[in-house]
Design a protein around this motif. Structure first.
Motif, PDB file in Angstrom:
ATOM      1  N   GLU A   1      46.405  55.313  43.974  1.00  0.00           N
ATOM      2  CA  GLU A   1      45.734  56.461  43.377  1.00  0.00           C
ATOM      3  C   GLU A   1      44.262  56.166  43.133  1.00  0.00           C
ATOM      4  O   GLU A   1      43.459  57.090  42.954  1.00  0.00           O
ATOM      5  N   LYS A   2      43.908  54.900  43.124  1.00  0.00           N
ATOM      6  CA  LYS A   2      42.511  54.526  42.952  1.00  0.00           C
ATOM      7  C   LYS A   2      41.797  54.592  44.302  1.00  0.00           C
ATOM      8  O   LYS A   2      42.426  54.475  45.358  1.00  0.00           O
ATOM      9  N   PRO A   3      40.480  54.755  44.289  1.00  0.00           N
ATOM     10  CA  PRO A   3      39.757  54.843  45.566  1.00  0.00           C
ATOM     11  C   PRO A   3      39.808  53.532  46.338  1.00  0.00           C
ATOM     12  O   PRO A   3      39.806  52.443  45.767  1.00  0.00           O
ATOM     13  N   MET A   4      39.851  53.674  47.660  1.00  0.00           N
ATOM     14  CA  MET A   4      39.939  52.534  48.564  1.00  0.00           C
ATOM     15  C   MET A   4      38.621  52.405  49.333  1.00  0.00           C
ATOM     16  O   MET A   4      38.034  53.398  49.744  1.00  0.00           O
ATOM     17  N   LYS A   5      38.188  51.163  49.510  1.00  0.00           N
ATOM     18  CA  LYS A   5      36.936  50.894  50.223  1.00  0.00           C
ATOM     19  C   LYS A   5      37.260  50.416  51.632  1.00  0.00           C
ATOM     20  O   LYS A   5      37.963  49.432  51.821  1.00  0.00           O
ATOM     21  N   GLY A   6      36.744  51.108  52.631  1.00  0.00           N
ATOM     22  CA  GLY A   6      36.901  50.655  54.011  1.00  0.00           C
ATOM     23  C   GLY A   6      35.956  49.507  54.299  1.00  0.00           C
ATOM     24  O   GLY A   6      34.860  49.429  53.741  1.00  0.00           O
ATOM     25  N   MET A   7      36.368  48.605  55.198  1.00  0.00           N
ATOM     26  CA  MET A   7      35.617  47.365  55.422  1.00  0.00           C
ATOM     27  C   MET A   7      35.264  47.187  56.891  1.00  0.00           C
ATOM     28  O   MET A   7      36.144  47.121  57.746  1.00  0.00           O
ATOM     29  N   LEU A   8      33.966  47.096  57.172  1.00  0.00           N
ATOM     30  CA  LEU A   8      33.482  46.875  58.528  1.00  0.00           C
ATOM     31  C   LEU A   8      32.446  45.757  58.526  1.00  0.00           C
ATOM     32  O   LEU A   8      31.747  45.549  57.536  1.00  0.00           O
ATOM     33  N   THR A   9      32.326  45.071  59.641  1.00  0.00           N
ATOM     34  CA  THR A   9      31.242  44.112  59.838  1.00  0.00           C
ATOM     35  C   THR A   9      30.116  44.822  60.571  1.00  0.00           C
ATOM     36  O   THR A   9      30.355  45.534  61.546  1.00  0.00           O
ATOM     37  N   GLY A  10      28.881  44.634  60.092  1.00  0.00           N
ATOM     38  CA  GLY A  10      27.748  45.369  60.623  1.00  0.00           C
ATOM     39  C   GLY A  10      27.298  44.895  61.996  1.00  0.00           C
ATOM     40  O   GLY A  10      27.642  43.798  62.446  1.00  0.00           O
ATOM     41  N   PRO A  11      26.484  45.691  62.665  1.00  0.00           N
ATOM     42  CA  PRO A  11      26.085  45.384  64.045  1.00  0.00           C
ATOM     43  C   PRO A  11      25.259  44.113  64.181  1.00  0.00           C
ATOM     44  O   PRO A  11      25.450  43.346  65.130  1.00  0.00           O
ATOM     45  N   VAL A  12      24.327  43.888  63.252  1.00  0.00           N
ATOM     46  CA  VAL A  12      23.486  42.697  63.357  1.00  0.00           C
ATOM     47  C   VAL A  12      24.319  41.441  63.151  1.00  0.00           C
ATOM     48  O   VAL A  12      24.138  40.429  63.839  1.00  0.00           O
ATOM     49  N   THR A  13      25.260  41.501  62.218  1.00  0.00           N
ATOM     50  CA  THR A  13      26.115  40.343  61.950  1.00  0.00           C
ATOM     51  C   THR A  13      27.077  40.087  63.107  1.00  0.00           C
ATOM     52  O   THR A  13      27.287  38.935  63.501  1.00  0.00           O
ATOM     53  N   ILE A  14      27.674  41.123  63.656  1.00  0.00           N
ATOM     54  CA  ILE A  14      28.548  40.926  64.817  1.00  0.00           C
ATOM     55  C   ILE A  14      27.762  40.244  65.937  1.00  0.00           C
ATOM     56  O   ILE A  14      28.247  39.300  66.579  1.00  0.00           O
TER      57      ILE A  14
ATOM     58  N   GLN B   1      32.193  49.891  53.310  1.00  0.00           N
ATOM     59  CA  GLN B   1      31.296  48.731  53.247  1.00  0.00           C
ATOM     60  C   GLN B   1      31.022  48.222  54.659  1.00  0.00           C
ATOM     61  O   GLN B   1      31.947  47.908  55.406  1.00  0.00           O
ATOM     62  N   VAL B   2      29.754  48.140  55.013  1.00  0.00           N
ATOM     63  CA  VAL B   2      29.330  47.614  56.310  1.00  0.00           C
ATOM     64  C   VAL B   2      28.552  46.334  56.031  1.00  0.00           C
ATOM     65  O   VAL B   2      27.397  46.380  55.615  1.00  0.00           O
ATOM     66  N   ASP B   3      29.204  45.206  56.223  1.00  0.00           N
ATOM     67  CA  ASP B   3      28.637  43.915  55.830  1.00  0.00           C
ATOM     68  C   ASP B   3      27.534  43.476  56.783  1.00  0.00           C
ATOM     69  O   ASP B   3      27.719  43.490  58.006  1.00  0.00           O
ATOM     70  N   GLU B   4      26.413  43.036  56.218  1.00  0.00           N
ATOM     71  CA  GLU B   4      25.333  42.498  57.037  1.00  0.00           C
ATOM     72  C   GLU B   4      24.806  41.169  56.481  1.00  0.00           C
ATOM     73  O   GLU B   4      23.608  41.023  56.217  1.00  0.00           O
TER      74      GLU B   4
ATOM     75  N   VAL C   1      28.207  54.303  50.707  1.00  0.00           N
ATOM     76  CA  VAL C   1      28.011  53.247  51.697  1.00  0.00           C
ATOM     77  C   VAL C   1      27.601  51.958  50.997  1.00  0.00           C
ATOM     78  O   VAL C   1      26.613  51.924  50.259  1.00  0.00           O
ATOM     79  N   HIS C   2      28.371  50.909  51.233  1.00  0.00           N
ATOM     80  CA  HIS C   2      28.098  49.584  50.672  1.00  0.00           C
ATOM     81  C   HIS C   2      27.619  48.662  51.788  1.00  0.00           C
ATOM     82  O   HIS C   2      27.927  48.864  52.965  1.00  0.00           O
TER      83      HIS C   2
END
Length: 764
Positions: free
Chosen positions: A554-567, A606-609, A647-648
């Motif tokens: 019931e709580k909000p969920m954060k989607g997780m991606l690795t960013g383009p520069v880091t990939i 979240q798009v990690d960089e 956006v994180h």
């Protein structure tokens, strides 16, 4: 005669023997003697491999390590901060505690690790030990001599390696309580006698020369250290042991004006990264007696060397200096490459023909030297065929992807509204409390998860069985987060083998090794994907898992991606097109994923960089071009969603004071940063610049097994709130929890949640 050299070699060992021995020691399953024996066997294997390849100058000493080479130097020089001395641990346990911390509640031991940072623009991490203004040095251990004699006993002559004294003092950390105007380079006069002592011992033992790595010379900082270099090398030259001064990762630039006057026997330059510097360097050293070592074989990438092109460059040097003054070698240590392609049996013959790992690169070095000495082998003819075939493959890559990059518009780089408007929409949608708690994404990757993934890969589990196992794990992780009281949840990433590999496997344009392990830090190894052609996304990559996680919470969920520069930075990139083009291809693929996540009901993404700062060019004059396309790539990835999607982005080891305006230009709604491991020094940056969007400075170090106390986290939150408005603060660990065990994870997060509850009542 042109001679051959390798600056350094991977230390993972066959089948990751180093990792198994070291982690076995930490777990109490391996004795200290067994640990040392295992590493001795790896060193023997490395030296014998290079000798069999015919390499003339084989590295030994300071380029091998149980954990980290910079840490070795500090420990060997007697730089052991008092908090570690006070624990009264054995030498080896003190050493490991300095790298990763140590906590044993039964014995009353609790000591935090030293800070970690990235090594120049690579994905290798170094341990930066605190140096005080009154620091004293003593030769606690002469590792260079020990390993030189160890190799000599095997009948192998080596070239001992140390960090050069100026680079060493440029990389270590200034103690936080040191005077504001103190810089570790001021300790040079105290340090030099230790280097003299080491060099004298090597000369006495019969060493022919010593390799001093001075990579600081490829930075702007190096150009300002001319006086220190002149002082250091004038003192070291008195020993009479020939010195090879090595640079790597960039160009020496104006520093050549004083390098040419140093009393060194040989200068090594990186011609893989900076081939254009050759003419200026030759012109500078030609009137001197300095030999030139040409770093022609890439130590940073895995593509087969174009031997004919390298030979042409080397012949230019030979023509100007003569063959007796020229050597050929790797551009840098081969630390950044996997061991050998010989163990890869799932890549196609065509793919293997493109590649060269450490062992093969040693062969390229010796083949090049032989050709320059008039003994060109049949390997040159085959090499030319392989290079031509690779170029043809690149030429016929996916033009539709490049057309999409060419059609990018400025509007695609902008969110629909400015942050204040977005923030109100996100508040209404997410309904988070003040000082909201979250994590960076990953949760412990247990043995059960790894076994399930391995069985699925071998066909021992059906797709349905595997997905059920992952759903069960996600449901469990969500339940744990709810029980602990976290506010913004994550699905835990049990389905992901690695934050870059996972995405590469679902995108076109990548290939993968089976055993291509590369050291990131300590016993943390990664298998970087290899970008071989244009990149696109055939289908959604994460939506299935994030949507399932949201369905059981019931709580909000954060989607997780690795960013383009880091990939891109954490893969082996293509060499035929620019990094900018490759990054924007990745950004478009991720943009599609972000939009799909939002349409599936995920309101925080979240798009990690972490690699944006890491990839920053070493010369300031090169910054603007890089930062423009790097930031644009992030914005391209994240700007396709509505205002109410938060956006994180996350950054590790980001000493980004100099590029803070570009961090602001990312326009992420929330950034989370590694802060606790850096002893909160990033607070000074926020005091100077301020930050208007939301931010989560990490409240505890996840690279250490120690559990932070609740009071420790409260103190950090209080410090943050004195600099950043309380209503902008997010509470999170430094980084993901993938490498941690569940017990310490739950204890740490319990303390984090309790500290956040305290902050809501006590901090304004």
């Amino acid at each position: 005669m042109v001679q051959s050299t390798v600056l350094g070699y991977p230390r993972v060992g066959t089948n990751r023997a180093a990792k198994k021995a070291t982690e076995g020691y930490w777990a109490g399953k391996v004795t200290e003697q067994e640990l040392q024996d295992a590493h001795k066997a790896i060193r023997k294997e490395r030296w014998e491999t290079l000798k069999e390849a015919g390499v003339d100058f084989i590295p030994s000493g300071g380029e091998y390590t149980l954990y980290d080479s910079l840490l070795d130097h500090s420990f060997n020089f007697g730089v052991i901060p008092q908090r570690f001395v006070d624990q009264k641990l054995s030498d080896v346990d003190t050493y490991f505690a300095m790298g990763r911390g140590h906590q044993d509640r039964a014995k009353g031991i609790d000591v935090a690790a030293n800070e970690m940072g990235k090594f120049f623009d690579s994905n290798y991490h170094i341990v930066k030990v605190d140096h005080t203004a009154d620091q004293e040095f003593t030769l606690k251990r002469n590792q260079a001599l020990e390993e030189y004699e160890e190799a000599k006993a095997l009948g192998i002559e080596t070239r001992p390696v140390l960090f050069g004294p100026v680079t060493y003092l440029s990389l270590v950390r200034k103690a936080r309580d040191a005077p504001a105007d103190f810089k570790p380079i001021a300790l040079l006069d105290k340090l030099l006698p230790i280097y003299v002592e080491v060099l004298e011992s090597l000369k006495k033992a019969g060493a022919k020369e010593v390799q001093l790595d001075e990579q600081i010379l490829v930075t702007d900082q190096g150009e300002a250290l001319a006086a220190e270099f002149k002082k250091a090398y004038a003192e070291l030259a008195k020993v009479g042991l020939p010195i090879t001064l090595t640079t790597a990762y960039g160009r020496v630039g104006k520093s050549i004006e004083f390098i040419k006057d140093l009393p060194i026997s040989t200068l090594h330059i990186d011609l893989d990264r900076e081939p254009k510097q050759l003419d200026a360097v030759i012109a500078a050293i030609k009137p001197t007696k300095i030999n030139l070592e040409l770093g022609l074989i890439s130590g940073r990438n895995i593509w087969k060397n174009d031997l004919n092109a390298s030979k042409a460059l080397a012949e230019k040097a030979v023509a100007e200096l003569g063959s007796d003054r020229v050597r050929v070698g790797t551009s840098s240590s081969l630390l950044h490459t996997p061991l050998t392609i010989a163990v890869e049996n799932k890549l196609t013959p065509e793919q293997l023909s493109w590649l060269s790992f450490a062992k093969e690169k040693a062969g390229e070095v010796t083949a090049l030297a032989a050709a320059l000495n008039g003994k060109e082998s049949a390997a040159f003819e085959q090499n030319a065929k392989d290079i031509a075939a690779r170029r043809e493959f690149e030429r016929t890559s996916d033009s539709a992807v490049r057309d999409r990059v060419a059609a990018i518009t400025p509007e695609q780089l902008k969110r629909k509204a400015e942050f204040p408007v977005r923030r109100e929409a996100q508040k209404a949608k997410l309904n988070l409390p003040k000082f909201p708690t979250t994590t960076i994404g990953s949760f412990p990757q247990t043995k059960e998860i790894r076994v399930a993934r391995a069985k699925f890969g071998k066909g021992e589990l059906t797709k349905e069985q595997y997905e059920t196992a992952m759903e069960d794990e996600i449901k469990s992780v969500v339940a744990i987060q709810n029980r602990l009281g976290l506010d913004l949840l994550v699905h835990g990433e049990p389905e992901r083998n690695d934050m870059v590999q996972y995405f590469g496997e679902q995108l076109t344009g990548f290939i993968f090794t089976q055993l291509g392990w590369v050291q990131s830090y300590g016993t943390r190894y990664v298998r970087p994907p290899i970008v071989v052609s244009d990149v696109s996304r055939p289908a959604p990559m994460t939506v299935r898992w994030s949507a399932y996680a949201q369905s059981v919470s019931e709580k909000p969920m954060k989607g997780m991606l690795t960013g383009p520069v880091t990939i891109l930075n954490w893969s082996f990139p293509r060499a035929d097109i620019s990094k900018e083009v490759q990054s924007k291809q990745l950004a478009l693929a991720l943009r599609d994923e972000v939009v799909d996540l939002a349409e599936a009901g995920i309101r925080a993404i979240q798009v990690d960089e972490p690699a944006i700062r890491e990839g920053l060019p070493l010369r300031r004059e090169d910054w603007d071009a890089y930062l423009t396309w790097a930031v644009d790539s992030f914005r391209l990835s994240t700007s396709g969603v509505e205002n109410d999607v938060q956006v994180h982005s996350h950054f590790c080891y980001s000493d980004f004071g100099d590029i803070f305006p570009h961090i602001q230009r990312l326009d992420a709604d929330v950034i989370s940063i590694e802060a606790s491991k850096a002893d909160l020094k990033l607070l000074d940056i926020f005091k100077q610049h301020g930050y208007s969007n939301e931010i989560g400075p990490g409240v505890y170090d996840i690279h250490s097994p120690r559990v932070p106390s609740e009071q420790e986290i409260k103190d950090r939150l209080k410090a943050f709130a004195e600099v950043i408005p309380a209503d902008l603060l997010i509470v999170n660990p430094d980084c993901g929890l993938k490498t941690r065990a569940w017990k310490e994870t739950e204890e740490s997060l319990t303390n984090l949640v309790n500290a956040a509850k305290w902050a809501r009542e006590n901090l304004q």
